[in-house]
Design a protein around this motif. Structure first.
Motif, PDB file in Angstrom:
ATOM      1  N   VAL A 118      52.639 -13.130  18.132  1.00 45.05           N
ATOM      2  CA  VAL A 118      52.829 -14.371  18.546  1.00 45.05           C
ATOM      3  C   VAL A 118      51.546 -15.136  17.954  1.00 45.05           C
ATOM      4  O   VAL A 118      50.732 -14.363  18.319  1.00 45.05           O
ATOM      5  N   VAL A 119      51.950 -16.608  16.866  1.00 43.08           N
ATOM      6  CA  VAL A 119      50.777 -16.465  16.275  1.00 43.08           C
ATOM      7  C   VAL A 119      51.011 -18.710  16.633  1.00 43.08           C
ATOM      8  O   VAL A 119      51.990 -19.048  16.614  1.00 43.08           O
ATOM      9  N   LEU A 120      50.043 -19.188  17.936  1.00 45.89           N
ATOM     10  CA  LEU A 120      50.320 -20.368  17.612  1.00 45.89           C
ATOM     11  C   LEU A 120      49.020 -21.468  17.287  1.00 45.89           C
ATOM     12  O   LEU A 120      47.623 -20.663  17.659  1.00 45.89           O
ATOM     13  N   TYR A 121      49.322 -22.283  17.221  1.00 51.07           N
ATOM     14  CA  TYR A 121      47.905 -23.277  16.153  1.00 51.07           C
ATOM     15  C   TYR A 121      48.012 -24.269  17.144  1.00 51.07           C
ATOM     16  O   TYR A 121      48.275 -24.772  17.793  1.00 51.07           O
ATOM     17  N   GLU A 122      46.361 -25.035  16.471  1.00 55.88           N
ATOM     18  CA  GLU A 122      46.012 -25.935  16.910  1.00 55.88           C
ATOM     19  C   GLU A 122      46.930 -27.224  16.346  1.00 55.88           C
ATOM     20  O   GLU A 122      46.419 -27.655  15.801  1.00 55.88           O
ATOM     21  N   ALA A 123      48.310 -27.597  16.640  1.00 55.14           N
ATOM     22  CA  ALA A 123      48.911 -27.906  15.431  1.00 55.14           C
ATOM     23  C   ALA A 123      50.242 -28.848  16.785  1.00 55.14           C
ATOM     24  O   ALA A 123      49.977 -27.539  17.776  1.00 55.14           O
ATOM     25  N   GLY A 124      51.098 -30.003  16.271  1.00 53.35           N
ATOM     26  CA  GLY A 124      51.812 -30.562  16.873  1.00 53.35           C
ATOM     27  C   GLY A 124      52.874 -29.243  17.791  1.00 53.35           C
ATOM     28  O   GLY A 124      53.270 -28.356  16.768  1.00 53.35           O
ATOM     29  N   GLN A 125      52.855 -29.605  18.901  1.00 50.59           N
ATOM     30  CA  GLN A 125      54.211 -28.130  19.032  1.00 50.59           C
ATOM     31  C   GLN A 125      55.107 -28.410  18.704  1.00 50.59           C
ATOM     32  O   GLN A 125      56.542 -27.585  18.783  1.00 50.59           O
ATOM     33  N   TYR A 126      55.776 -29.777  17.906  1.00 48.12           N
ATOM     34  CA  TYR A 126      57.237 -30.022  17.823  1.00 48.12           C
ATOM     35  C   TYR A 126      57.240 -29.618  16.202  1.00 48.12           C
ATOM     36  O   TYR A 126      58.255 -28.615  16.305  1.00 48.12           O
ATOM     37  N   ASP A 127      56.255 -29.380  15.665  1.00 48.90           N
ATOM     38  CA  ASP A 127      56.477 -29.706  14.843  1.00 48.90           C
ATOM     39  C   ASP A 127      56.201 -28.023  13.853  1.00 48.90           C
ATOM     40  O   ASP A 127      56.748 -27.494  13.005  1.00 48.90           O
ATOM     41  N   THR A 128      55.424 -27.361  14.704  1.00 50.87           N
ATOM     42  CA  THR A 128      55.215 -25.278  14.444  1.00 50.87           C
ATOM     43  C   THR A 128      56.618 -25.445  14.815  1.00 50.87           C
ATOM     44  O   THR A 128      56.664 -24.677  14.481  1.00 50.87           O
ATOM     45  N   TRP A 129      56.880 -25.942  15.695  1.00 54.44           N
ATOM     46  CA  TRP A 129      58.973 -25.129  16.299  1.00 54.44           C
ATOM     47  C   TRP A 129      59.744 -25.452  14.786  1.00 54.44           C
ATOM     48  O   TRP A 129      60.735 -24.681  14.696  1.00 54.44           O
ATOM     49  N   MET A 130      59.393 -26.421  14.614  1.00 55.05           N
ATOM     50  CA  MET A 130      60.838 -27.008  13.397  1.00 55.05           C
ATOM     51  C   MET A 130      60.422 -25.714  12.045  1.00 55.05           C
ATOM     52  O   MET A 130      60.741 -25.568  11.817  1.00 55.05           O
TER      53      MET A 130
END
Length: 425
Positions: free
Chosen positions: A102-114
């Motif tokens: 799993v890699v999680l970015y300092e970016a929008g939660q919804y945007d990265t989900w999309m």
């Protein structure tokens, strides 16, 4: 008059001598000891390229990250090309050898989900070379330094061990979504029989959400009490979504609306980059990130991609607790923070820029003549100078005196960083 002149000359000489003693002779002795300690504790890294095949230099991470749950990878600025390359190589190694999926970015939660959903399904028919534009700010996908990692993510999707991507920020980050947010939201609400006309202020502005994050623009659009009504309607929409069946999509849209409201609130209330703005945002990023670690990706090892300042494991100042503080407080030694630092950066004209001040530790790092190295601060004795207070430029290139071992568990040093090389679309 002559006595006064002589006294003045003597005082100037005394100040000059004292200055040499305090600011040159003593630091030089300390720097020599510091240099010896750095050379003793450093782990040289042979390459920052993802294509480099001899991973013996990264084996040190096997023991450093034993029993680790959350690894935070910082960056001095978002535009450090060599740092992005190094983080890409680390992610590939960690995925293939240590089970980080799993890699999680300092970016929008919804945007990265999309973005992650599109990598899995390709239902939106976004070209593979620009799929990162759905979820990430351009500097994390549209450069020659970051493109190999985005391609690697997509390659893992058809393997037995796919990497799941996400984000934890409240901000809008995917440029490709800027013209689609309203349409996608309307489709979701319509599918779930939630009447958008019941939210007139929000409905009127649903196709302009990205622009509404700019306070000056919002002040032109909203009159009277419409700002507050807009936020109230978002809260009501979220409550309507929360009443739906608890599917992953429905949960995400509820979180999206929650983040959206807070994003607008932050943009309208706080000065960009101010400590109150940082505190507000980081506290919410921590809420999102902890939820994902504990619920969405429960039992999985997680890599967090963010800037150095958000990676700080201790209080930054009296008014700002960084994201890393919340993560360290929650997960303790099961979390590990790596800060990235450099001596200088090479400009597009091959000129060295952003050199540190004369007291910064990066000068001593530079003297080791090691292009890349890693230092595990966690296991260094408390008596070491590396565990004491010293000056570093690890926070956005600013000379700053801190006890850095309280902020980072480890330091990844890149002697000469580079600027990102944008891919023109």
């Amino acid at each position: 008059m002559k006595k006064i002149l002589y006294a003045f000359i003597l005082s100037v000489i005394a100040i000059f001598v004292l200055n040499k003693m305090v600011y040159q002779e003593v630091p030089q002795k300390e720097q020599q000891k510091l240099l010896s300690e750095i050379q003793h504790y450093q782990h040289p890294i042979k390459s920052i390229s993802m294509e480099y095949r001899d991973n013996s230099d990264l084996k040190v991470l096997d023991s450093v990250l034993k029993d680790n749950k959350v690894l935070m990878l910082g960056e001095n600025t978002h535009f450090d090309g060599a740092t992005s390359e190094a983080k890409s190589r680390l992610i590939k190694y960690l995925h293939e050898n240590l089970g980080y999926d799993v890699v999680l970015y300092e970016a929008g939660q919804y945007d990265t989900w999309m973005m992650n959903r599109e990598m899995n399904s390709h239902s939106m028919k976004i070209p593979t070379d620009s799929i990162g534009s759905l979820g990430l700010f351009w500097f994390w996908w549209a450069s020659t330094e970051t493109r190999p990692l985005i391609q690697y993510y997509q390659k893992t999707k058809i393997s037995g061990t796919p990497i799941e991507l996400g984000g934890f920020d409240i901000q809008f980050s995917g440029n490709a979504l800027s013209g689609r947010r309203g349409k996608l939201l309307k489709e979701f609400l319509g599918k779930n029989k939630i009447n958008i006309n019941s939210f007139p202020v929000f409905n009127k502005n649903i196709n302009d959400l990205d622009n509404l994050t700019f306070d000056y623009y919002t002040n032109k659009v909203f009159k009277g009490n419409q700002k507050n009504e807009f936020l109230r309607e978002i809260s009501k929409l979220k409550q309507s979504v929360l009443k739906l069946e608890k599917t992953p999509e429905n949960i995400m849209y509820a979180q999206y609306l929650h983040d959206m409201k807070n994003n607008f609130h932050k943009s309208w209330k706080y000065k960009p980059g101010s400590m109150p703005s940082m505190q507000f945002r980081d506290s919410l990023m921590a809420r999102n990130l902890i939820y994902q670690i504990d619920s969405v990706y429960k039992g999985k090892k997680v890599i967090v991609w963010s800037s150095n300042i958000h990676t700080f494991a201790e209080r930054y100042d009296k008014g700002y607790l960084p994201l890393g503080f919340y993560i360290k407080n929650k997960y303790g030694k099961a979390s590990y923070m790596i800060g990235f630092s450099s001596y200088a950066k090479k400009s597009d004209k091959s000129i060295l820029i952003n050199k540190p001040g004369k007291f910064a530790i990066e000068n001593v790092f530079h003297r080791t003549k090691t292009p890349y190295f890693f230092i595990n601060l966690r296991d260094i004795p408390e008596s070491s100078l590396l565990r004491k207070e010293f000056v570093s430029t690890a926070n956005q290139g600013i000379d700053q005196k801190r006890t850095w071992s309280r902020s980072f568990d480890g330091i990844f040093y890149i002697d000469t960083n580079t600027l990102l090389t944008p891919i023109n679309k």
